[in-house]
Design a protein around this motif. Structure first.
Motif, PDB file in Angstrom:
ATOM      1  N   SER A 130      -3.297  70.127   1.655  1.00 14.04           N
ATOM      2  CA  SER A 130      -3.865  69.055   2.881  1.00 14.04           C
ATOM      3  C   SER A 130      -2.924  67.373   3.559  1.00 14.04           C
ATOM      4  O   SER A 130      -3.125  67.393   5.243  1.00 14.04           O
ATOM      5  CB  SER A 130      -5.521  68.573   2.792  1.00 14.04           C
ATOM      6  N   GLU A 133      -0.721  69.059   5.960  1.00 12.44           N
ATOM      7  CA  GLU A 133      -0.925  70.168   6.663  1.00 12.44           C
ATOM      8  C   GLU A 133      -1.802  69.529   7.882  1.00 12.44           C
ATOM      9  O   GLU A 133      -1.440  69.645   9.413  1.00 12.44           O
ATOM     10  CB  GLU A 133      -1.869  71.177   6.622  1.00 12.44           C
ATOM     11  N   LYS A 145       3.392  70.981  13.967  1.00 11.57           N
ATOM     12  CA  LYS A 145       2.467  71.085  12.663  1.00 11.57           C
ATOM     13  C   LYS A 145       3.125  71.849  11.464  1.00 11.57           C
ATOM     14  O   LYS A 145       3.499  73.177  12.415  1.00 11.57           O
ATOM     15  CB  LYS A 145       0.934  71.497  13.631  1.00 11.57           C
ATOM     16  N   GLU A 147       2.406  74.582   8.375  1.00 14.51           N
ATOM     17  CA  GLU A 147       1.888  74.678   7.012  1.00 14.51           C
ATOM     18  C   GLU A 147       2.293  75.581   5.905  1.00 14.51           C
ATOM     19  O   GLU A 147       3.670  76.103   6.115  1.00 14.51           O
ATOM     20  CB  GLU A 147       1.044  76.458   7.762  1.00 14.51           C
ATOM     21  N   VAL A 161       7.681  75.687   3.861  1.00 15.83           N
ATOM     22  CA  VAL A 161       6.094  75.719   5.328  1.00 15.83           C
ATOM     23  C   VAL A 161       6.772  76.150   5.886  1.00 15.83           C
ATOM     24  O   VAL A 161       7.636  76.516   5.997  1.00 15.83           O
ATOM     25  CB  VAL A 161       6.209  74.215   4.990  1.00 15.83           C
TER      26      VAL A 161
END
Length: 167
Positions: A130, A133, A145, A147, A161
């Motif tokens: 978290s 992210e 961004k 993930e 990522v």
């Protein structure tokens, strides 16, 4: 009282001489047997003493090794380094500089886990995910961004990522 003069008779003289020489020979045999037996005991004693000393040294070494292993097992293995890979760098058309900058920004976010015990990092893996992210990474007027697709935690943490543009 009078002792009879048997020592003057030749039969008795041979008896006394035989008894004297027989006793002398028996004493010699006794000394030989006692000496060899004593030498064997002494040799066996020295061998057992050496074996005992060797076993004591071996026991001491094994106890020290056991203590070292106990201390090492009590210590938790820490994290040495972090490896970050961007899976879709070709799709996003990142050049090396942009990929390196994005990797360094992510590394700065999670750098505090270096040296931390693996168990505590593994327990807080969701927090680590978290952290990566929930942040927006800005490079050259573009916002990205990330993930997390894969996270491997051991001495070297591998983070894979997937990058997206943020609108």
């Amino acid at each position: 009282m009078h002792i009879p003069p048997y020592h003057k008779q030749p039969g008795w003289q041979r008896f006394f001489a035989g008894a004297f020489f027989g006793g002398l020979i028996a004493y010699m045999i006794f000394l030989f047997m006692y000496g060899t037996m004593q030498a064997d005991f002494q040799e066996e004693h020295l061998a057992l003493k050496a074996e005992t000393a060797e076993l004591k040294r071996q026991n001491t070494a094994l106890l020290e090794d056991n203590q070292n292993l106990d201390e090492k097992s009590k210590e938790e293995i820490g994290i040495d380094s972090i490896d970050i890979a961007i899976l879709n760098s070709e799709e996003m058309k990142f050049d090396r500089l942009l990929g390196h900058q994005l990797t360094e920004l992510v590394r700065e976010e999670v750098d505090q886990i270096i040296g931390a015990p693996i168990g505590s990092v593994a327990e807080n893996a969701d927090l680590l995910v978290s952290t990566i992210e929930n942040k927006t990474y800005e490079i050259d007027d573009f916002s990205y961004k990330l993930e997390v697709r894969r996270l491997t935690i051991y001495k070297k943490v591998h983070i894979a990522v997937h990058a997206k543009f943020k609108k």
